[in-house]
Design an enzyme around this catalytic site. Structure first.
Site, PDB file in Angstrom:
ATOM      1  N   ASP A 142       0.837  -1.197   0.000  1.00  0.00           N
ATOM      2  CA  ASP A 142       0.000   0.000   0.000  1.00  0.00           C
ATOM      3  C   ASP A 142       0.876   1.252   0.000  1.00  0.00           C
ATOM      4  OD1 ASP A 142      -2.279   1.904   1.044  1.00  0.00           O
ATOM      5  OD2 ASP A 142      -3.262  -0.019   0.671  1.00  0.00           O
ATOM      6  N   HIS A 163      -3.414   6.333   3.679  1.00  0.00           N
ATOM      7  CA  HIS A 163      -4.213   5.209   3.180  1.00  0.00           C
ATOM      8  C   HIS A 163      -3.751   3.886   3.784  1.00  0.00           C
ATOM      9  CE1 HIS A 163      -5.736   2.249   0.171  1.00  0.00           C
ATOM     10  NE2 HIS A 163      -6.736   3.091   0.092  1.00  0.00           N
ATOM     11  N   SER A 190     -11.188  -0.423  -0.873  1.00  0.00           N
ATOM     12  CA  SER A 190      -9.866  -0.458  -0.249  1.00  0.00           C
ATOM     13  C   SER A 190      -9.946  -0.845   1.217  1.00  0.00           C
ATOM     14  CB  SER A 190      -9.185   0.911  -0.356  1.00  0.00           C
ATOM     15  OG  SER A 190      -8.837   1.212  -1.676  1.00  0.00           O
TER      16      SER A 190
END
Length: 358
Positions: free
Chosen positions: A9, A45, A189
């Site tokens: 990620d 994220h 996600s």
């Protein structure tokens, strides 16, 4: 045995209070290789993906590989190198909350070959599909990868496509654990680490292989049946769910009498016998709590502040389990305990433990 889960990620903020002390190897893909150190960026994220995963499966070892830049983009070559590194590192599961839509390129063939190798070596790969309807992302849509998607027109809460190894949810609002602020994210996600965490809890210490992943898909299919899923999740889109508490006796537990809690309390006050019980319940003797529960059909955990949740994690886990053992139904706005534990408690005690968010 701790499961080793790789998260490819944007990297993580290892100083985040919820990640301090966790077993996390923090790596970065840079200049054509995976390196052992990097300077943390502002892209949160990956940090949020990891926090969702750890909430569902706290007892795992993590390998974080940063490939995404500040704009959540990267070269396909970076993803390939990261997958290669994770396979060579003998991880058990790979979480890819990212994807690529170019299905015909040579790079996609390389990615498919890597996913094949992962499967052969007993590594389960989970990936998020594209958030836009009609757009197809890879590796989520490879037949040897568990893909996670959302279809808001879906009648069922969750739908499992065995042949494609694809799990469709009807909504993708996910609670992100945090010590200071309430964070709800929308997107595949965040469904991906939610599902990976559930997988890790489901498989226990079993050897991962194709058959075990198929068993997990069957478990999800059974869970998604109305009579099962409605014990674990509160479907906010359905009127009958919203009206299911009419005439019930509710104990409403919230540490902060803020606007959100006042609004919810007043909504239920119109159709239920609801009582705010925080001061009567919080850290009181079990015998006192048990007596108060005699006058309740449902115990409702309102919008607790994040500071309260963070400071009282163990206490809240105990309280939920204690209430469930008294055969009292439980509703919680935020997932104060993991999905798998709610499933276990529901089966053990014959009541429901519903949550508004994943």
């Amino acid at each position: 045995m701790k499961r080793k889960v790789a998260v490819i990620d944007s990297g993580i903020n290892s100083s985040d209070p919820l990640l301090v002390g966790k077993e996390i190897q923090n790596l970065c893909y840079e200049d054509g290789e995976v390196r052992n150190w990097y300077i943390c960026t502002n892209n949160m994220h990956g940090t949020e993906v990891v926090k969702v995963l750890l909430h569902e499966a706290p007892d795992i070892e993590l390998l974080s590989v940063r490939v995404l830049q500040e704009d959540n983009r990267c070269m396909i070559s970076a993803v390939l190198k990261a997958i290669r590194f994770c396979i060579d590192s003998d991880v058990d599961v790979i979480n890819l909350s990212l994807g690529c839509c170019s299905s015909g390129s040579k790079r996609m063939q390389e990615m498919k070959a890597l996913c094949n190798e992962a499967e052969e070596r007993g590594i389960a790969v989970f990936a998020a599909d594209h958030n836009l309807p009609g757009r197809i992302a890879y590796p989520a849509n490879f037949d040897n990868v568990v893909g996670v998607n959302t279809s808001e027109v879906l009648e069922d809460y969750c739908q499992v496509k065995f042949k494609d190894k694809l799990v469709n949810f009807s909504e993708n609002m996910v609670f992100i654990p945090d010590d200071t602020q309430c964070v709800i994210r929308k997107g595949n996600s965040f469904l991906c680490p939610f599902l990976v965490g559930l997988f890790c809890r489901y498989i226990g210490d079993k050897d991962i292989n194709t058959r075990l992943i198929e068993d997990f898909m069957s478990f999800l299919s059974e869970l998604s049946k109305k009579e099962n899923i409605e014990k674990i999740f509160f479907d906010k889109k359905k009127a009958q769910e919203m009206n299911s508490l009419n005439g019930k006796r509710l104990l409403y537990f919230a540490d902060d009498w803020d606007f959100n809690n006042q609004q919810m309390f007043n909504i239920y006050k119109k159709t239920t016998d609801v009582k705010w019980c925080f001061k009567d319940i919080y850290k009181r003797d079990p015998s006192v709590i048990k007596k108060i529960l005699l006058d309740a059909d449902v115990f409702f955990f309102g919008a607790l502040s994040n500071e309260f949740i963070y400071r009282n994690e163990d206490y809240l886990r105990w309280l939920i389990e204690y209430i469930s053992k008294q055969k009292i139904n439980v509703i919680m706005v935020f997932p104060l305990i993991s999905t798998f534990r709610r499933i276990q408690l529901s089966e053990e005690n014959g009541n429901y433990l519903k949550c508004f968010y994943k």
